[in-house]
Design a protein around this motif. Sequence first.
Motif, mmCIF file in Angstrom:
data_model
loop_
_atom_site.group_PDB
_atom_site.id
_atom_site.type_symbol
_atom_site.label_atom_id
_atom_site.label_comp_id
_atom_site.label_asym_id
_atom_site.label_seq_id
_atom_site.Cartn_x
_atom_site.Cartn_y
_atom_site.Cartn_z
ATOM 1 N N UNK A 217 7.472 -13.281 6.709
ATOM 2 C CA UNK A 217 7.301 -14.704 7.037
ATOM 3 C C UNK A 217 8.434 -15.679 6.618
ATOM 4 N N UNK A 218 9.399 -15.333 5.593
ATOM 5 C CA UNK A 218 10.242 -16.447 5.343
ATOM 6 C C UNK A 218 11.803 -15.970 5.973
ATOM 7 N N UNK A 219 12.278 -17.289 6.009
ATOM 8 C CA UNK A 219 13.765 -16.806 6.603
ATOM 9 C C UNK A 219 14.665 -17.674 5.526
ATOM 10 N N UNK A 220 15.844 -17.025 5.443
ATOM 11 C CA UNK A 220 17.078 -17.937 4.644
ATOM 12 C C UNK A 220 17.907 -18.665 5.613
ATOM 13 N N UNK A 221 18.223 -19.968 5.264
ATOM 14 C CA UNK A 221 18.918 -20.602 6.156
ATOM 15 C C UNK A 221 19.845 -21.484 5.265
ATOM 16 N N UNK B 289 7.312 -22.403 9.715
ATOM 17 C CA UNK B 289 7.244 -23.663 10.347
ATOM 18 C C UNK B 289 8.439 -24.614 10.104
ATOM 19 N N UNK B 290 9.369 -23.922 9.212
ATOM 20 C CA UNK B 290 10.661 -24.403 8.877
ATOM 21 C C UNK B 290 10.733 -25.216 7.619
ATOM 22 N N UNK B 291 9.560 -25.296 6.990
ATOM 23 C CA UNK B 291 9.294 -25.983 5.443
ATOM 24 C C UNK B 291 9.941 -25.136 4.283
ATOM 25 N N UNK C 116 26.709 -27.388 1.081
ATOM 26 C CA UNK C 116 25.797 -26.844 1.760
ATOM 27 C C UNK C 116 25.156 -25.783 0.573
ATOM 28 N N UNK C 117 23.872 -25.345 0.911
ATOM 29 C CA UNK C 117 23.106 -24.484 -0.265
ATOM 30 C C UNK C 117 22.231 -23.595 0.659
ATOM 31 N N UNK C 118 21.729 -22.395 0.155
ATOM 32 C CA UNK C 118 20.978 -21.637 0.872
ATOM 33 C C UNK C 118 19.546 -21.736 0.367
ATOM 34 N N UNK C 119 18.680 -22.080 1.265
ATOM 35 C CA UNK C 119 17.009 -22.245 1.079
ATOM 36 C C UNK C 119 16.371 -21.017 1.873
ATOM 37 N N UNK C 120 15.158 -21.199 1.406
ATOM 38 C CA UNK C 120 14.174 -20.216 2.204
ATOM 39 C C UNK C 120 13.112 -21.127 2.773
#
Length: 199
Positions: free
Chosen positions: A69-73, A134-136, A126-130
């Motif tokens: 359900x979660x994506x790293x962007x 919904x993109x939150x 830049x930094x990596x977030x999960x």
Amino acid sequence: MSTSSNAVARMWRTVLPRRGSVARASDRFQAGLLVSVVLLALAALPVAASIGSETYVRQQGESAQQLGERTRVTATLLADGPAITVNSRAGVVGTGAPTDAAWTLPDGARHVGKVIADRGTLKGETLTVWVDRSGDPVDPPLSGAGVVIDAVVIGLGLWLAALALLAACYRLTVFSLDRFRLARWQQEWLQEQDRKTHS
């Protein structure tokens, strides 16, 4: 024979005294209690291991669900992060703070929101977030290593807690028995002194 073997043999003889043994009833009770404590400690081990195993299975399922359900962007800061604060006693202090940032989802949709940026970060970094579906921004999913560590800590922690409780109960009982034996010995000694005085 080793010291530990001698102690075990002495305890066994106290629990099951031979003919003519000088072991008192309180001695036999104490030895029997110690045997019970050891057996209970051994019995608590598979119970704690079972709870740790159940925790592992449950959290492994949660980890798999979160990974699905979660994506790293990669997020780009739209403003500077919090300033670095220096304290004369502790040096650099403070943690990250919510900062405006933008990121793009795998489907190409662009999102703008708050992410936790470290102190001293600058606009454009830049930094990596999960993020969720919904993109939150959300917390990182449980990792495989985290699942294993949690299971081991819970299982071992429960077993050590059981050992501590058993040890405390045993020591409290032995303390009470020692006081009882001392009072009994003092009473017998006084009776013997009184008998010698009147004889």
